[in-house]
Design a protein around this motif. Sequence first.
Motif, mmCIF file in Angstrom:
data_model
loop_
_atom_site.group_PDB
_atom_site.id
_atom_site.type_symbol
_atom_site.label_atom_id
_atom_site.label_comp_id
_atom_site.label_asym_id
_atom_site.label_seq_id
_atom_site.Cartn_x
_atom_site.Cartn_y
_atom_site.Cartn_z
ATOM 1 N N GLU A 149 0.807 -1.210 0.000
ATOM 2 C CA GLU A 149 0.000 0.000 0.000
ATOM 3 C C GLU A 149 0.846 1.269 0.000
ATOM 4 O O GLU A 149 0.428 2.294 -0.517
ATOM 5 C CB GLU A 149 -0.949 -0.003 1.192
ATOM 6 N N GLU A 150 1.992 1.219 0.611
ATOM 7 C CA GLU A 150 2.864 2.395 0.702
ATOM 8 C C GLU A 150 4.130 2.154 -0.117
ATOM 9 O O GLU A 150 5.007 1.399 0.296
ATOM 10 C CB GLU A 150 3.242 2.678 2.158
ATOM 11 N N GLU A 151 4.211 2.791 -1.272
ATOM 12 C CA GLU A 151 5.384 2.617 -2.117
ATOM 13 C C GLU A 151 6.624 3.116 -1.373
ATOM 14 O O GLU A 151 6.630 4.188 -0.787
ATOM 15 C CB GLU A 151 5.211 3.400 -3.418
ATOM 16 N N GLY A 152 7.657 2.314 -1.372
ATOM 17 C CA GLY A 152 8.893 2.702 -0.697
ATOM 18 C C GLY A 152 8.994 2.233 0.739
ATOM 19 O O GLY A 152 9.978 2.502 1.400
ATOM 20 N N ASP A 153 7.974 1.521 1.232
ATOM 21 C CA ASP A 153 8.016 1.001 2.603
ATOM 22 C C ASP A 153 8.275 -0.503 2.598
ATOM 23 O O ASP A 153 7.903 -1.215 1.662
ATOM 24 C CB ASP A 153 6.696 1.264 3.334
ATOM 25 N N ALA A 154 8.913 -0.970 3.655
ATOM 26 C CA ALA A 154 9.147 -2.404 3.855
ATOM 27 C C ALA A 154 8.791 -2.728 5.306
ATOM 28 O O ALA A 154 8.736 -1.851 6.162
ATOM 29 C CB ALA A 154 10.606 -2.758 3.568
ATOM 30 N N TRP A 155 8.564 -4.005 5.558
ATOM 31 C CA TRP A 155 8.215 -4.454 6.907
ATOM 32 C C TRP A 155 9.478 -4.750 7.708
ATOM 33 O O TRP A 155 10.474 -5.221 7.179
ATOM 34 C CB TRP A 155 7.348 -5.710 6.838
ATOM 35 N N PHE A 156 9.410 -4.468 8.987
ATOM 36 C CA PHE A 156 10.476 -4.821 9.912
ATOM 37 C C PHE A 156 9.836 -5.310 11.204
ATOM 38 O O PHE A 156 8.646 -5.098 11.440
ATOM 39 C CB PHE A 156 11.423 -3.634 10.182
ATOM 40 N N ILE A 157 10.629 -5.984 12.009
ATOM 41 C CA ILE A 157 10.162 -6.422 13.333
ATOM 42 C C ILE A 157 11.059 -5.786 14.370
ATOM 43 O O ILE A 157 12.286 -5.895 14.307
ATOM 44 C CB ILE A 157 10.174 -7.957 13.451
ATOM 45 N N GLY A 158 10.419 -5.100 15.301
ATOM 46 C CA GLY A 158 11.130 -4.519 16.430
ATOM 47 C C GLY A 158 11.191 -5.547 17.548
ATOM 48 O O GLY A 158 10.156 -6.066 17.961
ATOM 49 N N PHE A 159 12.377 -5.867 18.007
ATOM 50 C CA PHE A 159 12.515 -6.925 19.011
ATOM 51 C C PHE A 159 12.434 -6.428 20.452
ATOM 52 O O PHE A 159 12.792 -7.159 21.366
ATOM 53 C CB PHE A 159 13.794 -7.730 18.765
ATOM 54 N N TYR A 160 11.939 -5.201 20.664
ATOM 55 C CA TYR A 160 11.651 -4.800 22.044
ATOM 56 C C TYR A 160 10.406 -5.556 22.493
ATOM 57 O O TYR A 160 10.429 -6.289 23.461
ATOM 58 C CB TYR A 160 11.464 -3.288 22.176
ATOM 59 N N TYR A 161 9.293 -5.389 21.745
ATOM 60 C CA TYR A 161 8.047 -6.108 22.028
ATOM 61 C C TYR A 161 7.751 -7.209 21.022
ATOM 62 O O TYR A 161 6.812 -7.963 21.188
ATOM 63 C CB TYR A 161 6.852 -5.147 22.031
ATOM 64 N N GLY A 162 8.511 -7.267 19.923
ATOM 65 C CA GLY A 162 8.239 -8.250 18.879
ATOM 66 C C GLY A 162 7.163 -7.796 17.906
ATOM 67 O O GLY A 162 6.496 -8.615 17.292
ATOM 68 N N LEU A 163 7.006 -6.495 17.755
ATOM 69 C CA LEU A 163 5.971 -5.947 16.877
ATOM 70 C C LEU A 163 6.434 -5.898 15.430
ATOM 71 O O LEU A 163 7.593 -5.608 15.144
ATOM 72 C CB LEU A 163 5.593 -4.535 17.327
ATOM 73 N N THR A 164 5.497 -6.135 14.518
ATOM 74 C CA THR A 164 5.747 -6.061 13.085
ATOM 75 C C THR A 164 5.167 -4.746 12.570
ATOM 76 O O THR A 164 3.987 -4.477 12.757
ATOM 77 C CB THR A 164 5.078 -7.252 12.368
ATOM 78 N N LEU A 165 6.000 -3.951 11.934
ATOM 79 C CA LEU A 165 5.589 -2.628 11.446
ATOM 80 C C LEU A 165 6.197 -2.378 10.072
ATOM 81 O O LEU A 165 7.154 -3.042 9.691
ATOM 82 C CB LEU A 165 6.086 -1.543 12.415
ATOM 83 N N GLU A 166 5.631 -1.414 9.338
ATOM 84 C CA GLU A 166 6.234 -1.032 8.073
ATOM 85 C C GLU A 166 6.769 0.388 8.205
ATOM 86 O O GLU A 166 6.256 1.189 8.985
ATOM 87 C CB GLU A 166 5.259 -1.154 6.912
ATOM 88 N N TYR A 167 7.832 0.639 7.443
ATOM 89 C CA TYR A 167 8.443 1.960 7.500
ATOM 90 C C TYR A 167 9.241 2.184 6.222
ATOM 91 O O TYR A 167 9.502 1.246 5.464
ATOM 92 C CB TYR A 167 9.344 2.079 8.735
ATOM 93 N N SER A 168 9.661 3.393 6.016
ATOM 94 C CA SER A 168 10.408 3.757 4.819
ATOM 95 C C SER A 168 11.684 2.921 4.686
ATOM 96 O O SER A 168 12.414 2.733 5.657
ATOM 97 C CB SER A 168 10.784 5.244 4.879
#
Length: 181
Positions: A149-168
């Motif tokens: 949905e967001e051109e130029g974004d990729a998914w990452f996982i933050g290992f503080y809480y284990g959350l999956t998010l997308e960002y530039s």
Amino acid sequence: MTQLRIRTTLTLLLLMAFSTATVAQDSHCQLGIGEDEASTPSDEFELPRDGTVIHVRTDLQWAQCALGQGWSRDSCTGQAESMTWSEAQTAIDELNRTGELGGYTDWRLPTREELETIVEKCREAPAINDDIFPDTPWAGFWTSSLDTEEEGDAWFIGFYYGLTLEYSRDSSYRVRPVRYR
């Protein structure tokens, strides 16, 4: 009266033995955090002792350390490198060119679903089995999965809480290479 004391003592000993076994099995869990049992118990992993780990349930082989860190005996040393998504792809290509990780040349960025399989749901800061993946930074780790949905974004996982998010993809996160065993 003596029989009651003996029964009570035996019951307490059995409860203590059961509790100890449960704690030992999930020793990397934190009390009161997330799920009661480990989602990535240590017995699901094989440790070849070459800086890699094999997740038997998924048949994936992971780098035990983030890129930038080095494997030394039973720990990761040095600083995990932060890089953009494009730099992460280049770093994986260089890793494959040299064959320096376990002698393999088919490492890649994990998909979002693959990286989620090593998130530990019974702990945080970091939300990963630190017996298997020691010295993991709490920061985000790139996946190969792009946000449609967001051109130029990729998914990452933050290992503080284990959350999956997308960002530039121009942001900087860590990399944990993976390959099929």
